[in-house]
Motif scaffolding. Structure first.
Motif, PDB file in Angstrom:
ATOM      1  N   TYR A  15       0.421  69.498  23.182  1.00 28.04           N
ATOM      2  CA  TYR A  15      -0.900  69.922  22.729  1.00 28.04           C
ATOM      3  C   TYR A  15      -1.967  68.856  22.918  1.00 28.04           C
ATOM      4  N   ARG A  16      -1.759  67.945  23.804  1.00 21.02           N
ATOM      5  CA  ARG A  16      -2.731  66.873  24.053  1.00 21.02           C
ATOM      6  C   ARG A  16      -4.032  67.482  24.579  1.00 21.02           C
ATOM      7  N   GLY A  17      -5.120  67.174  23.897  1.00 20.05           N
ATOM      8  CA  GLY A  17      -6.432  67.636  24.327  1.00 20.05           C
ATOM      9  C   GLY A  17      -6.793  69.035  23.883  1.00 20.05           C
ATOM     10  N   LYS A  18      -5.868  69.760  23.253  1.00 20.30           N
ATOM     11  CA  LYS A  18      -6.157  71.116  22.792  1.00 20.30           C
ATOM     12  C   LYS A  18      -6.530  71.079  21.320  1.00 20.30           C
ATOM     13  N   GLU A  19      -7.559  71.810  20.970  1.00 22.92           N
ATOM     14  CA  GLU A  19      -8.013  71.889  19.584  1.00 22.92           C
ATOM     15  C   GLU A  19      -7.319  73.079  18.912  1.00 22.92           C
ATOM     16  N   PRO A  20      -6.661  72.858  17.770  1.00 23.84           N
ATOM     17  CA  PRO A  20      -6.015  73.991  17.094  1.00 23.84           C
ATOM     18  C   PRO A  20      -7.060  74.962  16.558  1.00 23.84           C
ATOM     19  N   SER A  21      -6.669  76.213  16.430  1.00 20.82           N
ATOM     20  CA  SER A  21      -7.595  77.230  15.933  1.00 20.82           C
ATOM     21  C   SER A  21      -7.933  76.966  14.471  1.00 20.82           C
TER      22      SER A  21
END
Length: 100
Positions: free
Chosen positions: A26-32
């Motif tokens: 999940y590097r660089g992804k923003e959680p909902s």
């Protein structure tokens, strides 16, 4: 002795992988917003699940135990820091037990 060392190394490796794999995926992804909200309540849920069964029988007096549980609940609802919640509840129950 060698078996114990192997088990310690294996346990450390499993723990390390369980923490690194999600970080890499999940590097660089923003959680909902839902996921962030859900994760925000995990510490409080864990605290409640661990402590609730012991709350009612933690002291000699059921009254002080119930009041301590109520204090912890109020502090959790007010979103206080975990340390403040635990320390405040312990202090309250200690003072109540001195007076009873």
């Amino acid at each position: 002795m060698n078996r114990a060392i192997i088990m310690i190394i294996f346990t450390g490796l499993v723990t390390y992988l369980a923490r690194v794999i999600p970080l890499l995926l999940y590097r660089g992804k923003e959680p909902s917003k839902f996921v962030r909200s859900f994760l925000e309540y995990i510490p409080y849920s864990a605290l409640a699940a661990i402590l609730f069964p012991e709350i009612l029988y933690s002291t000699d007096s059921m009254l002080t135990a119930a009041l301590g549980g109520s204090c912890a609940t109020i502090l959790i609802i007010k979103k206080q820091n975990m340390i403040i919640t635990v320390a405040g509840t312990i202090l309250l129950v200690y003072i109540l037990n001195l007076s009873i």
